[in-house]
Write an enzyme that holds these catalytic residues in place. Sequence first.
Site, PDB file in Angstrom:
ATOM      1  N   ARG A 102       0.891  -1.293  -0.024  1.00 13.90           N
ATOM      2  CA  ARG A 102       0.005  -0.002  -0.038  1.00 13.90           C
ATOM      3  C   ARG A 102       0.920   1.206   0.009  1.00 13.90           C
ATOM      4  O   ARG A 102       0.505   2.384  -0.645  1.00 13.90           O
ATOM      5  CB  ARG A 102      -0.994   0.118   1.074  1.00 13.90           C
ATOM      6  CG  ARG A 102      -1.473   1.498   1.343  1.00 13.90           C
ATOM      7  CD  ARG A 102      -2.933   1.184   2.426  1.00 13.90           C
ATOM      8  NE  ARG A 102      -2.771   0.705   3.489  1.00 13.90           N
ATOM      9  CZ  ARG A 102      -2.200   0.666   4.373  1.00 13.90           C
ATOM     10  NH1 ARG A 102      -1.397   1.740   4.365  1.00 13.90           N
ATOM     11  NH2 ARG A 102      -2.185  -0.322   5.610  1.00 13.90           N
ATOM     12  N   TYR A 133     -16.411  17.397 -14.948  1.00 19.33           N
ATOM     13  CA  TYR A 133     -17.029  16.075 -14.967  1.00 19.33           C
ATOM     14  C   TYR A 133     -18.005  15.836 -13.774  1.00 19.33           C
ATOM     15  O   TYR A 133     -17.685  16.433 -12.820  1.00 19.33           O
ATOM     16  CB  TYR A 133     -15.739  15.147 -14.625  1.00 19.33           C
ATOM     17  CG  TYR A 133     -16.323  13.770 -14.207  1.00 19.33           C
ATOM     18  CD1 TYR A 133     -17.016  12.899 -15.391  1.00 19.33           C
ATOM     19  CD2 TYR A 133     -15.828  12.888 -13.070  1.00 19.33           C
ATOM     20  CE1 TYR A 133     -17.649  11.696 -15.009  1.00 19.33           C
ATOM     21  CE2 TYR A 133     -16.164  11.581 -13.111  1.00 19.33           C
ATOM     22  CZ  TYR A 133     -17.203  10.961 -13.632  1.00 19.33           C
ATOM     23  OH  TYR A 133     -17.603   9.899 -13.737  1.00 19.33           O
ATOM     24  N   ASP A 147      -7.362  19.552 -14.018  1.00 18.84           N
ATOM     25  CA  ASP A 147      -7.500  18.304 -14.327  1.00 18.84           C
ATOM     26  C   ASP A 147      -7.233  18.171 -15.873  1.00 18.84           C
ATOM     27  O   ASP A 147      -7.757  19.111 -16.708  1.00 18.84           O
ATOM     28  CB  ASP A 147      -9.015  17.941 -13.963  1.00 18.84           C
ATOM     29  CG  ASP A 147      -9.319  16.600 -14.707  1.00 18.84           C
ATOM     30  OD1 ASP A 147      -8.583  15.819 -15.384  1.00 18.84           O
ATOM     31  OD2 ASP A 147     -10.418  16.023 -13.805  1.00 18.84           O
ATOM     32  N   LYS A 199      -8.267   7.283 -19.102  1.00 18.38           N
ATOM     33  CA  LYS A 199      -8.569   7.963 -20.224  1.00 18.38           C
ATOM     34  C   LYS A 199      -7.404   7.915 -21.354  1.00 18.38           C
ATOM     35  O   LYS A 199      -6.932   6.779 -21.622  1.00 18.38           O
ATOM     36  CB  LYS A 199      -9.251   9.297 -20.094  1.00 18.38           C
ATOM     37  CG  LYS A 199     -10.333   9.435 -19.011  1.00 18.38           C
ATOM     38  CD  LYS A 199     -11.544   8.515 -19.515  1.00 18.38           C
ATOM     39  CE  LYS A 199     -12.771   8.284 -18.262  1.00 18.38           C
ATOM     40  NZ  LYS A 199     -12.694   8.785 -16.865  1.00 18.38           N
TER      41      LYS A 199
END
Length: 392
Positions: free
Chosen positions: A59, A111, A185, A210
């Site tokens: 992690r 978004y 972004d 994306k």
Amino acid sequence: MPRKHVVRTHTIRRMNFETLAIHAGQPPDPAYGAVMTPIYQTSTYAQNKIGEAAYDYARTANPTRTALQDCIAALEGGKHGLAFASGMAAIDCVIRLLRPGDHVLASNDVYGGTYRIFKRVYEDYGVQASFVEMSDLDAVRAAMRPNTRMIWIETPTNPLLKVADIAAIAHLRDAVRAAPQIVVDNTFASPYAQQPLKLGADIVVHSATKYLGGHSDVVNGLVALNDDATFARLKFLQNAVGAVPGPFDCFLVLRGIKTLHVRMERHSANAMAVAAWLESHPRVERVIYPGLPSHPQHAIARRQMRVFGGMVSFVVKGGPEAARRVAEGTKLFALAESLGGVESLIELPAAMTHMSVANSPLEVSPALIRLSVGIEHVDDLIADLKEALEAR
Ligand code: P1T
């Protein structure tokens, strides 16, 4: 590690984007010289002595993830990179830099998930969010508050493809005493088209699901930045909160990134041709594409972006019903959420990706269609759209 490879890692940061996309963060593996970064599918690492291991728990860190983090840092021209389980996990981590009572000023077209996390998650924790037309500098200046700690820019925006002048907003921010951090972004542009850190932004976030992944086969999020103290805090949060990606997902994104520059060129050329064709079609009311001279911020896009990307939005004549028929009528363009893969997609944001902005000031017209233009032959794409548009 063989000496030759150590030299390569250090010299590579000065190389061109195309070379960085293939090599940054990925010297041949020290264990066996594997040219492709191995998928270190492990949750833990054997330690020789307590506290001396390079890696202790996955992690916290994993070599496949390290390669991806170093790669995105290099592609964005930043010092540091961080990888997350999704774009939203990356966004969530960056918002956690804020404290109760802080205000974030965000683009008025983002978004749907970004709007949702600000309004329906973080407002409950005392973080205020308001939304402004980021392409209007006077409006941005007027919307700043004494407690504005962050300016959240999407450019081009999702789904209206509005373009904000990052350098001008950074300049404006420099005059504000509270000096809010600028977050961009960069999902729609990708670092091939624009590098916000070089324009004065502080932090870049990506849905790597994306264009960076590029093949619609992985969900992933990335962050890049320069500031050491902010990086230390984000790295702490990445481990403390734990929304980390698995090594296989990191491998897939690394593999996708190797062709980013080639794909973005073709996405952009195809999108330009599709947008120009749509603009001349009698059944189309309006086309939005930053590469078209008719786009309101075309001049800024030309200055700020190397290519205009693969996203095109348009409104058909005949309202929402006609839009629905076109979106459901294509054969090659798959009716699907998401974007940025090699294959073309079509969707209605109001009914799909942006349902969470319904009945808000950010509501999207139900007649708007969004295309993610892929890298198929452009004639086939146009033929598919023509058939769907002209069907009775
Ligand atoms: O889906 P995820 O990887 O968590 O990324 C969220 C996200 C963040 N930022 C932008 C600009 C985005 O477009 C997205 C995700 N968008 C879609 C799924 C979509 O179809 O628009």
